[in-house]
Structures are given as C-alpha cells and as structure tokens.
Design an enzyme around this catalytic site. Structure first.
Site, PDB file in Angstrom:
ATOM      1  N   LYS A  13       0.618   9.804   9.260  1.00 49.97           N
ATOM      2  CA  LYS A  13       0.980  10.823  10.256  1.00 49.97           C
ATOM      3  C   LYS A  13       1.413  10.184  11.569  1.00 49.97           C
ATOM      4  O   LYS A  13       1.072   9.020  11.857  1.00 49.97           O
ATOM      5  CB  LYS A  13      -0.191  11.786  10.510  1.00 49.97           C
ATOM      6  N   ASN A  56      -4.146  -3.872  -0.190  1.00 55.15           N
ATOM      7  CA  ASN A  56      -3.741  -4.047   1.219  1.00 55.15           C
ATOM      8  C   ASN A  56      -4.775  -4.827   2.013  1.00 55.15           C
ATOM      9  O   ASN A  56      -4.447  -5.508   2.977  1.00 55.15           O
ATOM     10  CB  ASN A  56      -3.536  -2.697   1.928  1.00 55.15           C
ATOM     11  N   SER A 135      -0.877   1.079  -0.051  1.00 58.59           N
ATOM     12  CA  SER A 135      -0.218   1.883   0.978  1.00 58.59           C
ATOM     13  C   SER A 135       1.003   1.200   1.568  1.00 58.59           C
ATOM     14  O   SER A 135       1.027  -0.024   1.723  1.00 58.59           O
ATOM     15  CB  SER A 135      -1.216   2.182   2.105  1.00 58.59           C
ATOM     16  N   GLY A 140      -4.858   0.377  10.139  1.00 55.68           N
ATOM     17  CA  GLY A 140      -5.419   0.237  11.482  1.00 55.68           C
ATOM     18  C   GLY A 140      -4.366   0.116  12.563  1.00 55.68           C
ATOM     19  O   GLY A 140      -4.511  -0.659  13.507  1.00 55.68           O
ATOM     20  N   ALA A 141      -3.272   0.896  12.457  1.00 57.58           N
ATOM     21  CA  ALA A 141      -2.201   0.793  13.455  1.00 57.58           C
ATOM     22  C   ALA A 141      -1.860   2.134  14.086  1.00 57.58           C
ATOM     23  O   ALA A 141      -0.853   2.257  14.766  1.00 57.58           O
ATOM     24  CB  ALA A 141      -0.956   0.177  12.818  1.00 57.58           C
ATOM     25  N   GLY A 144      -2.635   6.751  10.745  1.00 53.48           N
ATOM     26  CA  GLY A 144      -3.475   7.573   9.869  1.00 53.48           C
ATOM     27  C   GLY A 144      -3.696   6.990   8.484  1.00 53.48           C
ATOM     28  O   GLY A 144      -3.861   7.730   7.511  1.00 53.48           O
ATOM     29  N   SER A 146      -6.337   5.578   7.441  1.00 52.97           N
ATOM     30  CA  SER A 146      -7.693   5.922   6.975  1.00 52.97           C
ATOM     31  C   SER A 146      -7.707   7.320   6.365  1.00 52.97           C
ATOM     32  O   SER A 146      -8.324   7.557   5.327  1.00 52.97           O
ATOM     33  CB  SER A 146      -8.706   5.838   8.122  1.00 52.97           C
ATOM     34  N   GLU A 193     -13.252  10.447   6.511  1.00 53.32           N
ATOM     35  CA  GLU A 193     -12.862  10.016   7.857  1.00 53.32           C
ATOM     36  C   GLU A 193     -14.103   9.798   8.731  1.00 53.32           C
ATOM     37  O   GLU A 193     -14.130   8.886   9.559  1.00 53.32           O
ATOM     38  CB  GLU A 193     -11.959  11.074   8.507  1.00 53.32           C
ATOM     39  N   ASP A 204      -5.947  14.043  11.388  1.00 51.01           N
ATOM     40  CA  ASP A 204      -5.248  13.124  10.481  1.00 51.01           C
ATOM     41  C   ASP A 204      -5.377  13.571   9.029  1.00 51.01           C
ATOM     42  O   ASP A 204      -4.398  13.560   8.274  1.00 51.01           O
ATOM     43  CB  ASP A 204      -5.806  11.696  10.632  1.00 51.01           C
TER      44      ASP A 204
HETATM   45  N1  LIG Z   1      -4.739   1.048   1.977  1.00 50.27           N
HETATM   46  C1  LIG Z   1      -6.012   0.952   2.325  1.00 50.27           C
HETATM   47  N2  LIG Z   1      -6.889   0.313   1.531  1.00 50.27           N
HETATM   48  C2  LIG Z   1      -8.172   0.220   1.892  1.00 50.27           C
HETATM   49  N3  LIG Z   1      -8.714   0.718   3.030  1.00 50.27           N
HETATM   50  C3  LIG Z   1      -7.897   1.356   3.856  1.00 50.27           C
HETATM   51  C4  LIG Z   1      -6.514   1.506   3.558  1.00 50.27           C
HETATM   52  N4  LIG Z   1      -5.959   2.178   4.567  1.00 50.27           N
HETATM   53  C5  LIG Z   1      -6.943   2.420   5.462  1.00 50.27           C
HETATM   54  N5  LIG Z   1      -8.109   1.936   5.041  1.00 50.27           N
HETATM   55  C6  LIG Z   1      -9.402   2.022   5.774  1.00 50.27           C
HETATM   56  O1  LIG Z   1      -9.136   2.656   7.017  1.00 50.27           O
HETATM   57  C7  LIG Z   1      -9.455   1.779   8.119  1.00 50.27           C
HETATM   58  C8  LIG Z   1      -8.408   1.896   9.212  1.00 50.27           C
HETATM   59  O2  LIG Z   1      -8.602   3.111   9.849  1.00 50.27           O
HETATM   60  P1  LIG Z   1      -8.306   3.344  11.381  1.00 50.27           P
HETATM   61  O3  LIG Z   1      -8.994   2.350  12.233  1.00 50.27           O
HETATM   62  O4  LIG Z   1      -8.594   4.773  11.599  1.00 50.27           O
HETATM   63  O5  LIG Z   1      -6.743   3.099  11.516  1.00 50.27           O
HETATM   64  P2  LIG Z   1      -5.505   4.009  11.091  1.00 50.27           P
HETATM   65  O6  LIG Z   1      -4.806   4.290  12.361  1.00 50.27           O
HETATM   66  O7  LIG Z   1      -4.658   3.178  10.190  1.00 50.27           O
HETATM   67  O8  LIG Z   1      -6.049   5.235  10.444  1.00 50.27           O
HETATM   68  C9  LIG Z   1      -9.482   0.390   7.523  1.00 50.27           C
HETATM   69  O9  LIG Z   1     -10.403  -0.431   8.252  1.00 50.27           O
HETATM   70  C10 LIG Z   1      -9.975   0.647   6.095  1.00 50.27           C
HETATM   71  O10 LIG Z   1     -11.381   0.733   6.077  1.00 50.27           O
HETATM   72  C1  LIG Z   2      -7.562   9.011  18.382  1.00 48.09           C
HETATM   73  C2  LIG Z   2      -7.452  10.109  17.334  1.00 48.09           C
HETATM   74  O1  LIG Z   2      -7.034  11.316  17.997  1.00 48.09           O
HETATM   75  C3  LIG Z   2      -6.376   9.771  16.285  1.00 48.09           C
HETATM   76  C4  LIG Z   2      -6.658   8.495  15.553  1.00 48.09           C
HETATM   77  O2  LIG Z   2      -5.608   8.182  14.664  1.00 48.09           O
HETATM   78  P1  LIG Z   2      -5.545   6.763  13.952  1.00 48.09           P
HETATM   79  O3  LIG Z   2      -6.806   6.565  13.180  1.00 48.09           O
HETATM   80  O4  LIG Z   2      -5.378   5.739  15.019  1.00 48.09           O
HETATM   81  O5  LIG Z   2      -4.352   6.857  13.019  1.00 48.09           O
HETATM   82  C5  LIG Z   2      -8.814  10.318  16.701  1.00 48.09           C
HETATM   83  C6  LIG Z   2      -8.955  11.603  15.908  1.00 48.09           C
HETATM   84  O6  LIG Z   2      -8.224  12.587  16.176  1.00 48.09           O
HETATM   85  O7  LIG Z   2      -9.837  11.645  15.054  1.00 48.09           O
HETATM   86 MG   LIG Z   3      -7.591   6.496  11.191  1.00 45.20          MG
END
Ligand SMILES: Nc1ncnc2c1ncn2[C@@H]1O[C@H](COP(=O)(O)OP(=O)(O)O)[C@@H](O)[C@H]1O
Ligand SMILES: C[C@@](O)(CCOP(=O)(O)O)CC(=O)O
Ligand SMILES: [Mg+2]
Length: 396
Positions: A13, A56, A135, A140-141, A144, A146, A193, A204
């Site tokens: 997202k 990944n 993916s 972690g960028a 979304g 996670s 989440e 998300d």
């Molecule tokens: N393809 C994937 N395989 C395994 N774990 C994943 C994958 N994508 C996301 N995750 C999990 O989600 C976490 C990242 O989430 P988060 O910090 O919320 O960042 P994002 O912005 O990408 O959602 C990773 O540390 C991992 O635990």
């Molecule tokens: C910062 C927040 O608004 C979005 C987080 O998105 P991401 O995990 O960074 O893709 C947290 C949330 O809405 O749960």
């Molecule tokens: Mg996330």
C-alpha cells in the site's frame, strides 16, 4: 479445499496522507500498490511437519506437528482476538525468541505461529503444510509488507482450514472472496499486524484485503470511488527502519507534549480531509489548481511528519532533490527512512522525471513509477503468476 495446492497474493500500500495520525484515531487515505506479496501453500509430504520458507528474509523453518499441537489449548480462537501477552510469551519460548524482539525473522515467525495456531487450532489436528511467501515489496520500507504478509497468510490458512470458501473456478485466473469472508481475513490480518507492529491502526491490512483506494479512521473503512488517476514516483531511500519503533516514538512524544503534538495530528487529519475533498471534486480530471493544492498538502504534511519525529536525513535529501526539479514529495508509511512519494503531474516533461530519477539513483535510492489502486487479496491460478513469482516460489 483440503489437500489442494493454492496460490494467494496481496498488495502493498501507499499512504497518501495520515500515517501515524491514523494510529491516534485520525483519517488516513491509502491505496493498493501494484507490488504484491505471493504465497504458495501445499499439503506437506511428511504428515508430521509444518514448514515455512520466507526467501526475502532468508528464513526457512520447520516444526513437528506434535510439538505445535501441545500449544493448541492456549490458542483455538473462534474469531479474531488480540494476541495476549501470555500467548506471545508462549510463542517466544517455543520459537526461542527473546522478549521485546524487533528482529525481522522473529517477528515474521511469531506472527505466523500466532495465526496458524489460532486459525487452525480448532481442527481435529493441525494441518501439515508447506508454505512459501515471497514478495515484490521491499521489507520494512513503508509499503505495508508486514500487512501483505499477514493478509496473504490469513487468506491461505482460512481457505486451507475451510473457514472461508475456495473461490476459484476452472479457467479463472484470479478470484476473490465474498465481503463477509474478506471481513474475516481483515480481522485476522489485523492480529498478525499487532504481533509485528505492537499498535497498528489497521489501515495497512485493510488495503491489503480490499485494495483500491480507502479512507480509514478508527476501524471504519470507506472505499473512495472514482479516484482520478494519479501518477506517483515511489522512491526507496533503502534506509532500514522499524514501524514498531517509530510508532512507539510518536506515542511517547504525544504523551510528553500532548498540547504541542495533538494539534499537529489534527492538522494532518485536516490534510487528509482536504486531499479527499480535492480527489472527489475532481472525478473528471484534476485541474492545474487541484494539482497545486495537492502539492502544497504534500509539503505541509512532510513538515508535520518531521515535527512528530519520523523524518530522516535521507528523506530530507530526497525532498530537496525532487524540489530542485519542481516536484513535491513526502514520506509514506512509518518514515525514519524507507519510502517517499512524489506527485507527477500528467503533463510533466519525461526529461524532468528522468533527471529526477537519475539524481535519486545517484543518491543510492531506488525509484518506481507506479500505478495505484491495485486489487486486494486474491486467489491466483498458478498460470496467472508472473514468471519471476513462479520462479521465486518454486525455487525457494
Ligand atoms: N516477505 C516477507 N517475508 C517475511 N516476513 C515479512 C515479509 N514482509 C514483511 N515481513 C515482516 O514484516 C516486517 C516489516 O514490517 P514493517 O516494519 O511494518 O515494515 P513495512 O513498512 O514493510 O510493513 C518484517 O520485519 C517481517 O517480520
Ligand atoms: C505509521 C503507520 O501509520 C503506517 C505504517 O506503515 P508501514 O508499516 O511503514 O508500511 C502505522 C499504522 O497505521 O499502523
Ligand atoms: Mg508494516
């Protein structure tokens, strides 16, 4: 469905406005992204094993079903409920994870175990499965990943345990579940989440489930119909960050300086409202004036996000580079690094975009020109999968 192999995908997202504020009950506007997470689930050949492979993040684990079965009495939920601290402690002990972990693999495994035991715990015996999740999204960028991970796991586990239907028919490449089934998927994915983020807003997983463009506030999900086509440049600074840490940091600031921070969150809320108003007033296309408002909203919100402590020098640099080409950018997602969006007007000269992209990649950043509003979680036929996906899922 029992015994079948299945493929599921869920989109990442982009939050246009409202990240962080949405955790505190304000409005967020978010759209599905055409970068997706794909999952393959098949019954395990070995009837006493549960295997998960996450290429990944370089994680490959397997457990004895009989060991997992001993945990079932503490799970077995009929409907989505928040993971309790006791349940998380049980899982951490089982998986050998230290408490308070923010480690990528540990969080992914804890979320998987929570969802698997809760969703499949009521079956006579836990199913032996082989699951691969791969993916196109950076992990972690801010896009979304996670939520796409949780949504695709939940849809596959609910389908495999026959709690939702197997919607595919012969010769149909992608199929979606009913609204009620999607509500169940979204409810469980929100719990996933929670394991990963601590205190997610739910925006998300809602986009991962329903896709399209959504307004989200305090659990209320409103699809935004007929959003005009927006061209967006998405840039990943490649600076790693953790949503969990950033969300906790904003909460600390809000508790420490409520009179200073609350008005900032209210202003972000007003930005989301104004952005929605402009998008909906402009269903026949955005005028130059509409674009100037959208650009100003982006600039103001980026300043607010810096004020609440989720900026980063890499994002400042990104905004300066795009501004030098007359473009407007803000971080998207949790910030602290990760990704930013840059609005591109339809009549922009390709040479301007190319020059901005070149300068961003010279900074070590990765850019995509994206289309937004991608469909939510889908069951896919194996023939519908892009070759890159089939290769990644099958060779993992
Ligand atoms: N393809 C994937 N395989 C395994 N774990 C994943 C994958 N994508 C996301 N995750 C999990 O989600 C976490 C990242 O989430 P988060 O910090 O919320 O960042 P994002 O912005 O990408 O959602 C990773 O540390 C991992 O635990
Ligand atoms: C910062 C927040 O608004 C979005 C987080 O998105 P991401 O995990 O960074 O893709 C947290 C949330 O809405 O749960
Ligand atoms: Mg996330």
């Amino acid at each position: 469905m029992a015994g079948k192999e299945l493929y599921v995908s869920a989109p990442g997202k982009v939050i246009l406005h409202g990240e962080h504020a949405v955790v505190h009950g304000k409005v967020a506007l978010a759209v599905g992204l055409n970068l997706r997470t794909f999952l393959r689930l098949k019954p395990s050949r070995d009837k006493n094993t549960m295997k998960i492979n996450l290429p990944n993040i370089g994680a490959k684990l397997s457990w004895n079903i009989s060991d997992l079965q001993t945990l079932v009495p503490s799970f077995q939920e009929c409907e989505p409920v928040s993971p309790s601290p006791e349940q998380l402690d049980i899982l951490k002990t089982f998986a050998g994870v230290s408490s308070g972990t923010k480690d990528t693999e540990s969080l992914a495994i804890l979320a998987f175990l929570y969802l698997y035991l809760s969703i499949c715990g009521q079956l006579r015996r836990l199913p032996s499965l082989e699951i691969v999740v791969w993916s196109q999204l950076p992990t972690g960028a801010g896009l979304g990943s996670s939520a796409a991970y949780s949504v695709s796991l939940v849809a596959a586990l609910l389908t495999a345990s026959e709690k939702i239907s197997y919607p595919a028919q012969d010769n149909i490449e992608t199929a979606r579940w009913t609204q009620n089934e999607l509500t169940l998927v979204n409810g469980w994915a929100f719990q996933g989440e929670k394991v990963i983020h601590g205190n997610p807003s739910g925006v998300d997983n809602a986009v991962g489930t329903w896709g399209g463009a959504l307004r989200y506030q305090a659990g209320q999900i409103t699809p935004i119909e007929r959003v005009p086509m927006l061209q967006i440049l998405l840039t990943n600074t490649r600076v790693p960050r953790s949503t969990k840490t950033l969300v906790a940091g904003v909460k600390d600031k809000l508790l420490k300086y409520p009179n200073i921070m609350e008005p900032v969150l209210s202003s972000i809320n007003a930005i989301s409202e104004e952005c929605q108003r402009v998008l909906q007033a402009a269903v026949d296309g955005l005028s130059k004036e509409h674009y100037s408002v959208l650009e100003e909203l982006i600039d103001i919100n980026q300043h607010h996000l810096n004020v609440i402590g989720v900026g980063h020098p890499s994002l400042d640099r990104l905004c300066q580079v795009t501004a030098s080409h007359g473009l407007h950018s803000k971080l998207t997602g949790a910030g602290g690094g990760g990704c930013a969006i840059t609005l591109l007007q339809p009549d922009i000269q390709p040479t301007v975009v190319d020059a901005a992209k070149q300068q961003l990649s010279d900074c070590g950043y990765q850019c995509w020109e994206t289309s937004i509003g991608a469909p939510g979680v889908s069951l896919q036929s194996s023939s519908s999968l892009p070759e890159e996906v089939t290769r990644s899922l099958n060779t993992a």
